[in-house]
Design an enzyme around this catalytic site. Structure first.
Site, mmCIF file in Angstrom:
data_model
loop_
_atom_site.group_PDB
_atom_site.id
_atom_site.type_symbol
_atom_site.label_atom_id
_atom_site.label_comp_id
_atom_site.label_asym_id
_atom_site.label_seq_id
_atom_site.Cartn_x
_atom_site.Cartn_y
_atom_site.Cartn_z
ATOM 1 N N ASP A 13 0.810 -1.226 0.000
ATOM 2 C CA ASP A 13 0.000 0.000 0.000
ATOM 3 C C ASP A 13 0.840 1.271 0.000
ATOM 4 O O ASP A 13 0.431 2.303 0.538
ATOM 5 C CB ASP A 13 -0.972 0.011 1.196
ATOM 6 C CG ASP A 13 -1.876 -1.200 1.196
ATOM 7 O OD1 ASP A 13 -2.231 -1.653 0.099
ATOM 8 O OD2 ASP A 13 -2.217 -1.689 2.290
ATOM 9 N N LYS A 16 1.751 2.245 -5.080
ATOM 10 C CA LYS A 16 2.291 1.723 -6.342
ATOM 11 C C LYS A 16 1.362 2.032 -7.516
ATOM 12 O O LYS A 16 1.812 2.447 -8.587
ATOM 13 C CB LYS A 16 2.485 0.193 -6.231
ATOM 14 C CG LYS A 16 3.468 -0.214 -5.144
ATOM 15 C CD LYS A 16 3.529 -1.722 -4.975
ATOM 16 C CE LYS A 16 2.291 -2.329 -4.374
ATOM 17 N NZ LYS A 16 2.022 -1.967 -2.981
ATOM 18 N N GLY A 40 -4.645 -4.216 -3.791
ATOM 19 C CA GLY A 40 -5.645 -3.184 -4.077
ATOM 20 C C GLY A 40 -4.868 -1.938 -4.451
ATOM 21 O O GLY A 40 -4.219 -1.342 -3.606
ATOM 22 N N HIS A 41 -4.862 -1.589 -5.723
ATOM 23 C CA HIS A 41 -4.073 -0.451 -6.210
ATOM 24 C C HIS A 41 -5.018 0.679 -6.599
ATOM 25 O O HIS A 41 -5.856 0.512 -7.488
ATOM 26 C CB HIS A 41 -3.196 -0.882 -7.389
ATOM 27 C CG HIS A 41 -2.148 -1.885 -6.994
ATOM 28 N ND1 HIS A 41 -1.224 -2.394 -7.863
ATOM 29 C CD2 HIS A 41 -1.870 -2.461 -5.800
ATOM 30 C CE1 HIS A 41 -0.434 -3.241 -7.217
ATOM 31 N NE2 HIS A 41 -0.817 -3.305 -5.967
ATOM 32 N N GLN A 223 1.866 -6.004 -3.265
ATOM 33 C CA GLN A 223 2.330 -6.138 -1.888
ATOM 34 C C GLN A 223 3.602 -5.295 -1.685
ATOM 35 O O GLN A 223 3.787 -4.318 -2.381
ATOM 36 C CB GLN A 223 2.562 -7.616 -1.505
ATOM 37 C CG GLN A 223 1.278 -8.432 -1.390
ATOM 38 C CD GLN A 223 0.709 -8.865 -2.719
ATOM 39 O OE1 GLN A 223 1.362 -9.518 -3.506
ATOM 40 N NE2 GLN A 223 -0.536 -8.506 -2.982
HETATM 41 P P1 GDP Z 1 -0.853 0.397 -3.540
HETATM 42 O O1 GDP Z 1 -1.440 -0.891 -3.097
HETATM 43 O O2 GDP Z 1 0.611 0.470 -3.306
HETATM 44 O O3 GDP Z 1 -1.211 0.762 -4.955
HETATM 45 O O4 GDP Z 1 -1.486 1.527 -2.601
HETATM 46 P P2 GDP Z 1 -3.046 1.647 -2.169
HETATM 47 O O5 GDP Z 1 -3.823 2.151 -3.307
HETATM 48 O O6 GDP Z 1 -3.517 0.396 -1.504
HETATM 49 O O7 GDP Z 1 -2.932 2.714 -0.993
HETATM 50 C C1 GDP Z 1 -2.398 3.967 -1.203
HETATM 51 C C2 GDP Z 1 -3.463 4.995 -0.794
HETATM 52 O O8 GDP Z 1 -2.879 6.261 -0.677
HETATM 53 C C3 GDP Z 1 -4.565 5.146 -1.826
HETATM 54 O O9 GDP Z 1 -5.747 5.514 -1.178
HETATM 55 C C4 GDP Z 1 -4.066 6.305 -2.696
HETATM 56 O O10 GDP Z 1 -5.122 7.028 -3.332
HETATM 57 C C5 GDP Z 1 -3.397 7.168 -1.653
HETATM 58 N N1 GDP Z 1 -2.242 7.948 -2.115
HETATM 59 C C6 GDP Z 1 -1.293 7.604 -3.029
HETATM 60 N N2 GDP Z 1 -0.335 8.561 -3.078
HETATM 61 C C7 GDP Z 1 -0.690 9.505 -2.181
HETATM 62 C C8 GDP Z 1 -0.097 10.735 -1.756
HETATM 63 O O11 GDP Z 1 0.971 11.139 -2.185
HETATM 64 N N3 GDP Z 1 -0.769 11.443 -0.784
HETATM 65 C C9 GDP Z 1 -1.944 11.010 -0.255
HETATM 66 N N4 GDP Z 1 -2.520 11.761 0.692
HETATM 67 N N5 GDP Z 1 -2.520 9.866 -0.637
HETATM 68 C C10 GDP Z 1 -1.902 9.116 -1.576
HETATM 69 P P1 IMO Z 2 -0.970 -4.135 -2.300
HETATM 70 O O1 IMO Z 2 -0.531 -4.654 -3.639
HETATM 71 C C1 IMO Z 2 -0.948 -4.611 2.038
HETATM 72 C C2 IMO Z 2 -0.963 -8.707 3.583
HETATM 73 C C3 IMO Z 2 -2.211 -9.168 4.311
HETATM 74 C C4 IMO Z 2 -1.606 -10.160 5.268
HETATM 75 C C5 IMO Z 2 -0.504 -10.812 4.444
HETATM 76 C C6 IMO Z 2 -0.914 -12.107 3.772
HETATM 77 O O2 IMO Z 2 -2.271 -3.429 -2.320
HETATM 78 O O3 IMO Z 2 0.125 -3.348 -1.655
HETATM 79 P P2 IMO Z 2 -2.496 -12.779 1.768
HETATM 80 O O4 IMO Z 2 -3.862 -12.321 1.393
HETATM 81 O O5 IMO Z 2 -1.469 -12.516 0.745
HETATM 82 O O6 IMO Z 2 -2.491 -14.195 2.259
HETATM 83 O O7 IMO Z 2 -2.116 -11.893 3.064
HETATM 84 O O8 IMO Z 2 -0.157 -9.859 3.455
HETATM 85 N N1 IMO Z 2 -1.208 -8.178 2.226
HETATM 86 C C7 IMO Z 2 -1.162 -6.886 1.901
HETATM 87 N N2 IMO Z 2 -0.973 -5.793 2.680
HETATM 88 N N3 IMO Z 2 -1.080 -4.474 0.693
HETATM 89 C C8 IMO Z 2 -1.246 -5.565 -0.095
HETATM 90 O O9 IMO Z 2 -1.242 -5.485 -1.447
HETATM 91 C C9 IMO Z 2 -1.330 -6.833 0.508
HETATM 92 N N4 IMO Z 2 -1.509 -8.089 0.039
HETATM 93 C C10 IMO Z 2 -1.420 -8.893 1.097
HETATM 94 O O10 IMO Z 2 -2.837 -8.102 4.963
HETATM 95 O O11 IMO Z 2 -1.008 -9.483 6.341
HETATM 96 MG MG MG Z 3 -2.957 -1.590 -1.796
#
Ligand code: GDP
Ligand code: IMO
Ligand code: MG
Length: 422
Positions: A13, A16, A40-41, A223
């Protein structure tokens, strides 16, 4: 030509999706190399928000090819749902979303095995997203899995029945869980038609041809490096190699074909699910980070655990990934803090150390913090590194000096255009 890589340096998270979407315009192909719908991106542009789980984050860039590599595990039901929502958003993808024949399929029974295994672990549960990731990779390495290419084989139903029967036997050793086999199986088979409507490829040949033709390719990680099956905080990890090495096995390329490795870190640190987290702040400051950063999971909605950025942890994942440049996201989340901090060492076994101990789960470690003055101002209209407040620059420069890797991008908001390129 070489393949550039974007991946997370922490526990996932890191943002990416946003960065891949931004940079995608400089590429011809974006390829996911591991993980599955546990990811979840989030992408934000034009006033809308999109969350992708299986589909690569280049899909919103017209004309760009998006490839799901062999290292990915794919749940066809979730995938179908994602594609329907792309259709609703008028995104044309049929001709430019490719799936490796060698990617493994997540069956409904994989998800139940995941749930049953977690229930069995009780307090020691991993905190899995319960998408069936672990059991599917277990069947892959156990040489029992079903692959995308199998769905067009005449004996597919028998292969499915064989694996399902095995799963139902396995489920008997776990605490009982409720599931609707007939209903889920029906939806699963129906969703395969959507999968079949896409073009299947052998990613190893596809990418080799593309590189020879001078195409620019960006590999998108899921991840984070601390969730890597080999080098993460085992057993509190996911089931794939999330580090740069995973690009080779997850797409079918040779190591020397890896070009830039863009490592993403938040300006602080989060983790969702169980397991060690040395700089976690189980206090008001942690709560402030969660609220300001809206730190709730994109896939499960769970509150994310929050803490300060951890430099020994980033040093470790830089070593693993060969990071050539850093991108810091969510720096704006720190805008209202009077003071921020970063761990520079861990104290364990009676001394200050920079290396992570063998078993982070057992070790009694205390992070040693360095404090920085906050900037206490908005970064709203800042689009150059030099225009950042001096306190923010000092924080970024401390990170660069510690890691010996340049910070080339700074993200100042969730929206696509909120990015400083240095
Ligand atoms: P990913 O899994 O690495 O793609 O990241 P996620 O989407 O799960 O979580 C990142 C969260 O931070 C999302 O809600 C994005 O919209 C938000 N986000 C990304 N970059 C920034 C930033 O520079 N500032 C803020 N405030 N939010 C951001
Ligand atoms: P993105 O791509 C954050 C974590 C789960 C758990 C562990 C194992 O959005 O960054 P799994 O479902 O793979 O068996 O879970 O890994 N986890 C993540 N945490 N971002 C993710 O993906 C994750 N995918 C798995 O919360 O601790
Ligand atoms: Mg994510």
């Amino acid at each position: 030509m070489q393949i550039d890589v974007i991946l997370g340096l922490q526990w996932g998270d890191e943002g990416k999706g946003k960065i891949v979407d931004y940079l995608a315009n400089d590429y011809d192909i974006v390829a996911r190399f591991q993980g599955g719908p546990n990811a979840g991106h989030t992408l934000k542009f034009g006033g809308n928000k999109y969350v992708l789980h299986t589909v690569p984050s280049g899909i919103f860039r017209a004309g760009l090819i998006n490839l799901i590599g062999n290292g990915v595990v794919l749940d066809p039901v979730i995938f179908q749902r994602e594609l329907r929502s792309l259709e609703q958003s008028q995104v044309e993808f049929k001709s430019r979303l490719l799936v490796s024949r060698k990617a493994h399929l997540i069956l409904p029974t994989h998800r139940w095995l995941d749930a049953a295994s977690e229930a069995h672990k009780g307090k020691a549960k991993i905190g899995s997203t319960l998408k069936g990731i672990g059991p599917t990779y277990m069947d892959k390495t156990g040489r029992n899995g079903l692959r995308v290419g199998d769905v067009n084989q005449p004996g597919f139903r028998d292969l499915y029945e064989g694996l399902k029967t095995k799963h139902l036997e396995l489920l008997k050793i776990y605490p009982a869980i409720d599931f609707d086999l007939a209903g889920e199986e029906k939806a699963w088979f129906e969703s395969l038609d959507t999968l079949r409507s896409l073009q299947f490829v052998d990613s190893e040949y596809y990418i080799d041809d593309a590189l020879r033709a001078g195409k620019r390719i960006l590999a998108e990680g899921a991840q984070g490096s601390m969730l890597d099956i080999d080098f993460g905080t085992y057993p509190y990890v996911t089931s794939s190699n999330t580090i740069t090495a995973g690009v080779c096995t997850g797409l079918g390329i040779a190591p020397q074909q890896v070009g830039r490795v863009i490592g993403i870190t938040k300006a602080y640190c989060t983790r969702v699910g169980g397991g060690p987290f040395p700089t976690e702040l189980d206090n008001e400051t942690g709560e402030k980070l969660r609220q300001e950063g809206m730190e709730f999971g994109s896939t499960t909605g769970r509150p994310r655990r929050c803490g300060w950025i951890d430099l020994p942890q980033l040093r470790y994942t830089n070593i693993l990934n060969g990071t050539t440049e850093l991108c810091m996201t969510k720096i704006d989340v720190l805008n209202s803090f009077t003071e921020i901090a970063a761990a520079t060492h861990y104290r364990y076994d009676g001394k200050d150390q920079q290396n992570l101990p063998y078993d982070l789960c057992q070790a009694e470690i205390e992070p040693v913090l360095q404090h920085f003055e906050g900037w206490q101002s908005s970064l709203e209209d800042i689009y150059s590194f030099d225009a950042l407040p001096k306190q923010a620059r000092a924080f970024l420069e401390a990170l660069e000096n510690y890691l010996g890797v340049p910070v080339k991008m700074v993200s100042t908001g969730p929206e696509r255009e909120k990015l400083i390129i240095r």
